[in-house]
Design an enzyme around this catalytic site. Sequence first.
Site, PDB file in Angstrom:
ATOM      1  N   THR A 173      -7.197  -1.225   6.099  1.00  0.00           N
ATOM      2  CA  THR A 173      -6.034  -1.433   5.252  1.00  0.00           C
ATOM      3  C   THR A 173      -5.737  -0.149   4.484  1.00  0.00           C
ATOM      4  O   THR A 173      -6.644   0.558   4.077  1.00  0.00           O
ATOM      5  CB  THR A 173      -6.350  -2.572   4.263  1.00  0.00           C
ATOM      6  OG1 THR A 173      -6.460  -3.792   4.977  1.00  0.00           O
ATOM      7  CG2 THR A 173      -5.270  -2.699   3.198  1.00  0.00           C
ATOM      8  N   ARG A 201      -2.015 -16.326   9.937  1.00  0.00           N
ATOM      9  CA  ARG A 201      -2.983 -16.105   8.852  1.00  0.00           C
ATOM     10  C   ARG A 201      -2.430 -15.093   7.855  1.00  0.00           C
ATOM     11  O   ARG A 201      -1.844 -14.091   8.221  1.00  0.00           O
ATOM     12  CB  ARG A 201      -4.299 -15.613   9.443  1.00  0.00           C
ATOM     13  CG  ARG A 201      -5.379 -15.293   8.396  1.00  0.00           C
ATOM     14  CD  ARG A 201      -5.461 -13.812   8.098  1.00  0.00           C
ATOM     15  NE  ARG A 201      -6.588 -13.460   7.231  1.00  0.00           N
ATOM     16  CZ  ARG A 201      -6.792 -12.256   6.730  1.00  0.00           C
ATOM     17  NH1 ARG A 201      -5.957 -11.273   7.012  1.00  0.00           N
ATOM     18  NH2 ARG A 201      -7.837 -12.026   5.945  1.00  0.00           N
ATOM     19  N   ILE A 202      -2.607 -15.342   6.570  1.00  0.00           N
ATOM     20  CA  ILE A 202      -2.199 -14.427   5.505  1.00  0.00           C
ATOM     21  C   ILE A 202      -3.441 -13.992   4.749  1.00  0.00           C
ATOM     22  O   ILE A 202      -4.278 -14.821   4.367  1.00  0.00           O
ATOM     23  CB  ILE A 202      -1.192 -15.100   4.555  1.00  0.00           C
ATOM     24  CG1 ILE A 202       0.110 -15.390   5.314  1.00  0.00           C
ATOM     25  CG2 ILE A 202      -0.920 -14.231   3.329  1.00  0.00           C
ATOM     26  CD1 ILE A 202       1.096 -16.246   4.555  1.00  0.00           C
ATOM     27  N   GLY A 203      -3.578 -12.698   4.537  1.00  0.00           N
ATOM     28  CA  GLY A 203      -4.746 -12.162   3.845  1.00  0.00           C
ATOM     29  C   GLY A 203      -4.464 -11.862   2.393  1.00  0.00           C
ATOM     30  O   GLY A 203      -3.509 -12.355   1.790  1.00  0.00           O
ATOM     31  N   THR A 223      -9.241  -3.521  -0.287  1.00  0.00           N
ATOM     32  CA  THR A 223      -9.385  -3.568   1.163  1.00  0.00           C
ATOM     33  C   THR A 223     -10.661  -4.322   1.509  1.00  0.00           C
ATOM     34  O   THR A 223     -11.592  -4.383   0.711  1.00  0.00           O
ATOM     35  CB  THR A 223      -9.434  -2.151   1.765  1.00  0.00           C
ATOM     36  OG1 THR A 223      -9.508  -2.255   3.191  1.00  0.00           O
ATOM     37  CG2 THR A 223     -10.631  -1.370   1.277  1.00  0.00           C
ATOM     38  N   GLY A 224     -10.695  -4.901   2.711  1.00  0.00           N
ATOM     39  CA  GLY A 224     -11.895  -5.618   3.139  1.00  0.00           C
ATOM     40  C   GLY A 224     -11.558  -6.959   3.753  1.00  0.00           C
ATOM     41  O   GLY A 224     -10.509  -7.129   4.373  1.00  0.00           O
TER      42      GLY A 224
END
Length: 308
Positions: A173, A201-203, A223-224
């Site tokens: 990211t 899918r939403i992060g 990020t991750g």
Amino acid sequence: MPPERREPREAALRHCLQIGVDAIKAGRSPLDVVELVVRELEDNPHFNAGKGSVLTSNGTVEMEACIMDGNTKKCGAVSGISTVKNAISVAKLVMEKTPHIYLGFDGAEAFAREQAFSDGMETVDSSHFITPENIERLKQAKAANRVQIDYTQPIPKAEEETSLPNGDSQIGTVGCVVVDGYGNLAAATSTGGLVNKMVGRIGDTPIIGAGTYANSLCAVSATGKGEAIIRATVARDVAALMEYKGLSLKDAATYVIEECTPERTAGLIAVSATGEVTMPFNTVGMFRACATEDGDSEVAIWHDEPCD
């Protein structure tokens, strides 16, 4: 990490630092600067955003982005972008030209197409984002029957049927945080998500307070593993510890990464209104960089290369 993987990423970070510094010197606002830098990172296939976005389980791209202004707390976010070259610019237009904060999928794509003529937004065929490297990453993830952050080394045959821990990320990211000489702050984040993620899918990236947050005290981009970052409300908790507990930026960010997120799941970049910078992570490494207007700059990957 072999030089052929490390060196292009380090060069890209140095290039983006210079873009940001030049923009600040030219009097651009922090909000404009974070968009400029993230656009440049989105156009670089070595990172998991824009051109380098990883693929869903169906072999498609669903990009996400978010941008936030610290002074006003105005923000914009998008998910499910698949035909616009720079998702971060769509997010900024959501903030500036709609009564909403977050648009997703068909609605976000339709809005982007409407804006393309007046704002010069570049639309492309979805095949623009399908790179051979990301096809291989998806193949690896499917062989291991897992969803993974992005790139891992090839999986030994004997381990293909087991549930493996997350491999060490070699792309990621992208994000940018900026403070100017007046203490104005902004944050922006953009991603392709997880390799082999479910369609839809939403992060954490587009969720205000999870992957992205800015207020008058600090600007944060994370990020991750998105699910872990969402559960920990990573970006907002850094700001909340500063606001309610009086912690420094470094202490607040370190606490969130070390105490609130599981090991090997998260990292962040953050800057305060007074110019303090911190970039903690609980993974093996994280590509990161920082620069000041007077010419100081650092690029680092591992824990033994401080970048604060």
